[in-house]
Design a protein around this motif. Structure first.
Motif, PDB file in Angstrom:
ATOM      1  N   GLY A 116      46.196  26.800  14.123  1.00  0.00           N
ATOM      2  CA  GLY A 116      45.665  25.507  13.712  1.00  0.00           C
ATOM      3  C   GLY A 116      46.112  25.052  12.338  1.00  0.00           C
ATOM      4  O   GLY A 116      45.687  23.991  11.877  1.00  0.00           O
ATOM      5  N   THR A 124      31.384  25.825   4.831  1.00  0.00           N
ATOM      6  CA  THR A 124      31.374  24.539   5.518  1.00  0.00           C
ATOM      7  C   THR A 124      29.958  23.997   5.572  1.00  0.00           C
ATOM      8  O   THR A 124      28.976  24.730   5.396  1.00  0.00           O
ATOM      9  N   SER A 184      28.424  23.022   8.195  1.00  0.00           N
ATOM     10  CA  SER A 184      27.710  23.557   9.360  1.00  0.00           C
ATOM     11  C   SER A 184      27.140  24.941   9.059  1.00  0.00           C
ATOM     12  O   SER A 184      26.075  25.306   9.548  1.00  0.00           O
ATOM     13  N   GLY A 233      34.800  17.910  13.703  1.00  0.00           N
ATOM     14  CA  GLY A 233      33.408  17.847  13.277  1.00  0.00           C
ATOM     15  C   GLY A 233      33.294  17.099  11.971  1.00  0.00           C
ATOM     16  O   GLY A 233      34.215  16.411  11.531  1.00  0.00           O
ATOM     17  N   ASP A 287      38.829  20.099  12.730  1.00  0.00           N
ATOM     18  CA  ASP A 287      37.839  20.669  13.649  1.00  0.00           C
ATOM     19  C   ASP A 287      37.061  19.625  14.435  1.00  0.00           C
ATOM     20  O   ASP A 287      36.134  19.959  15.179  1.00  0.00           O
ATOM     21  N   ARG A 344      41.782  23.616   8.977  1.00  0.00           N
ATOM     22  CA  ARG A 344      41.938  23.173  10.369  1.00  0.00           C
ATOM     23  C   ARG A 344      41.223  21.846  10.564  1.00  0.00           C
ATOM     24  O   ARG A 344      40.158  21.609   9.991  1.00  0.00           O
ATOM     25  N   ARG A 355      42.198  15.957   6.035  1.00  0.00           N
ATOM     26  CA  ARG A 355      42.907  17.152   5.597  1.00  0.00           C
ATOM     27  C   ARG A 355      43.941  16.808   4.519  1.00  0.00           C
ATOM     28  O   ARG A 355      44.078  17.530   3.533  1.00  0.00           O
ATOM     29  N   ASP A 378      33.190  18.236   8.926  1.00  0.00           N
ATOM     30  CA  ASP A 378      33.880  18.773   7.751  1.00  0.00           C
ATOM     31  C   ASP A 378      35.294  18.220   7.603  1.00  0.00           C
ATOM     32  O   ASP A 378      35.654  17.682   6.565  1.00  0.00           O
ATOM     33  N   GLN A 395      36.951  27.337   5.726  1.00  0.00           N
ATOM     34  CA  GLN A 395      36.340  27.352   7.052  1.00  0.00           C
ATOM     35  C   GLN A 395      36.190  28.778   7.566  1.00  0.00           C
ATOM     36  O   GLN A 395      35.137  29.147   8.092  1.00  0.00           O
TER      37      GLN A 395
END
Length: 408
Positions: free
Chosen positions: A379, A288, A290, A331, A329, A327, A340, A333, A283
């Motif tokens: 994070g 990522t 995004s 979103g 997030d 982290r 995670r 990812d 990230q």
């Protein structure tokens, strides 16, 4: 966060119980060495699941006990913790308040951490300076000797790279390394270079040199300093502590490019460097969906690990994934803890399957002096035996299971 110490906390267990929880996976006293590209301890191959807990050198005995007892309860064999704190501006109790001046009282926490780790059978990796200005770092040396300062961060500053080339700075760094390595621990009675609890000294945390993209400046510095540390501590291991960038000119993918002046293969191949390190933060590196549509954080990380482990085998060196973190997030990812956990499980299984020498997640933290948990500043915090429902208990279990697998 903020929960009082209660039932289920590793802090309530007697130290013998904490040791027993992971004793089968931890070394007990000999130096870790390298033979034929693998770590060896007490005559046997040594692979480990470990962690980072940078703050041990600046905290109370209670906080040190909390973190290392939790590491032991998880079965973690190796902990990486800072052995530097330069200047009063960036450290609560600087180990080196001024050049060539060392605060013996401030060294109490580091001494105690080594002593505590020895009691638990945990090995330590001790970096000797920071690339970043946290706890002073390279920027503090540049300010001391050249009067140059900058408000930007670490390797982003225009003066940062003078750390590697200025003669007076190099001499001061060497003196600090000699002081740490040669000091007598007030709790163990051993000098650091006499204590097999210290598995390795690292030249720096994440060294970068953006002014020389060829990588030559950093390689020259690492060759000089690794030889210096190896002379001071011939029975312990030496590592660079870099992030594993490949230094390939023109490569469009930042971690593989020469942007930071790091050439991982050349650094790892140095004769006086015993093992290779690499880090993994997709990230933070822009890997990522995004930033790059179609990129999968977990899949990108798998390929990063695979390439480093296979290249390290070609170099004939052990390789350690010594920092990694994701982290949550919210979103697409990494939307939740379960995602995670799956990524960490995939990454650590590659280390297991591909004969990686070790892994050290970022970051195990534990309780602070008032009984609450250390804040989650970045994070990446992982806690053990935290009764709060919004914690990382499942992630800690994934990493504990990995440590057990590496110890078999």
């Amino acid at each position: 966060m903020g929960a009082a110490v209660g039932a289920g906390s590793a802090l309530l267990l007697p130290s013998g119980s904490a040791r027993a929880a992971g004793a089968s996976h931890r070394p007990r006293g000999d130096y870790v060495t390298v033979r034929k590209g693998e770590f060896v301890h007490a005559g046997s191959r040594f692979r480990f699941g470990g962690t980072n807990c940078y703050y041990l050198h600046q905290r109370s005995h209670y906080m040190i006990d909390s973190a290392l007892d939790d590491a032991a309860a998880m079965g973690l064999s190796v902990v990486r913790a800072w052995a530097f704190a330069d200047g009063a501006e960036k450290a609560d109790r600087p180990l080196q308040p001024q050049p060539y001046h060392y605060d013996e009282d401030a060294f109490d926490a580091l001494d105690y951490a080594v002593h505590k780790a020895a009691e638990l059978g945990i090995k330590l990796v001790l970096p000797l300076v920071n690339n970043w200005p946290d706890y002073g770092g390279m920027q503090q040396y540049v300010k001391w000797f050249l009067g140059l300062d900058d408000d930007s961060y670490g390797a982003e500053t225009p003066h940062h790279d003078r750390f590697y080339t200025d003669k007076a700075i190099r001499a001061c760094y060497k003196a600090f390394a000699a002081h740490v390595i040669g000091r007598r621990n007030r709790y163990t009675g051993l000098r650091y270079h006499e204590d097999p609890t210290v598995m390795a000294f690292e030249l720096a945390n994440e060294p970068r040199c953006r002014s020389d993209r060829s990588g030559n400046t950093l390689v020259r510095w690492a060759a000089e300093m690794s030889a210096h540390v190896k002379r001071l501590a011939p029975r312990q291991l030496v590592a660079v502590g870099d992030e594993g960038a490949y230094g390939e000119a023109g490569h469009a993918d930042y971690p593989y490019s020469d942007h930071d002046g790091v050439d991982w293969r050349r650094l790892s191949a140095l004769r006086t460097v015993d093992y290779a390190t690499f880090h993994l933060y997709p990230q933070g590196w822009g890997e990522t969906s995004s930033a790059k549509p179609g990129t999968d954080v977990g899949g990108w990380g798998e390929q990063w690990i695979l390439r480093h482990l296979r290249d390290a085998r070609r170099l004939g060196k052990p390789a350690v994934l010594e920092e990694f973190g994701v982290r949550i997030d919210a979103g697409q990812d990494v939307p939740d803890t379960a995602t995670r956990d799956d990524i960490y499980r995939r990454w650590t299984r590659i280390v297991e399957r591909e004969s990686g020498a070790g892994s050290q997640f970022w970051l195990l933290t534990s309780r602070v002096d008032d009984g609450s948990f250390y804040p989650d500043y970045d994070g990446f915090r992982i806690t053990w035996n935290n009764d709060d429902a919004n914690t990382t208990r499942s992630t800690a279990r994934v990493l504990s299971e990995h440590a057990a697998a590496m110890g078999r």
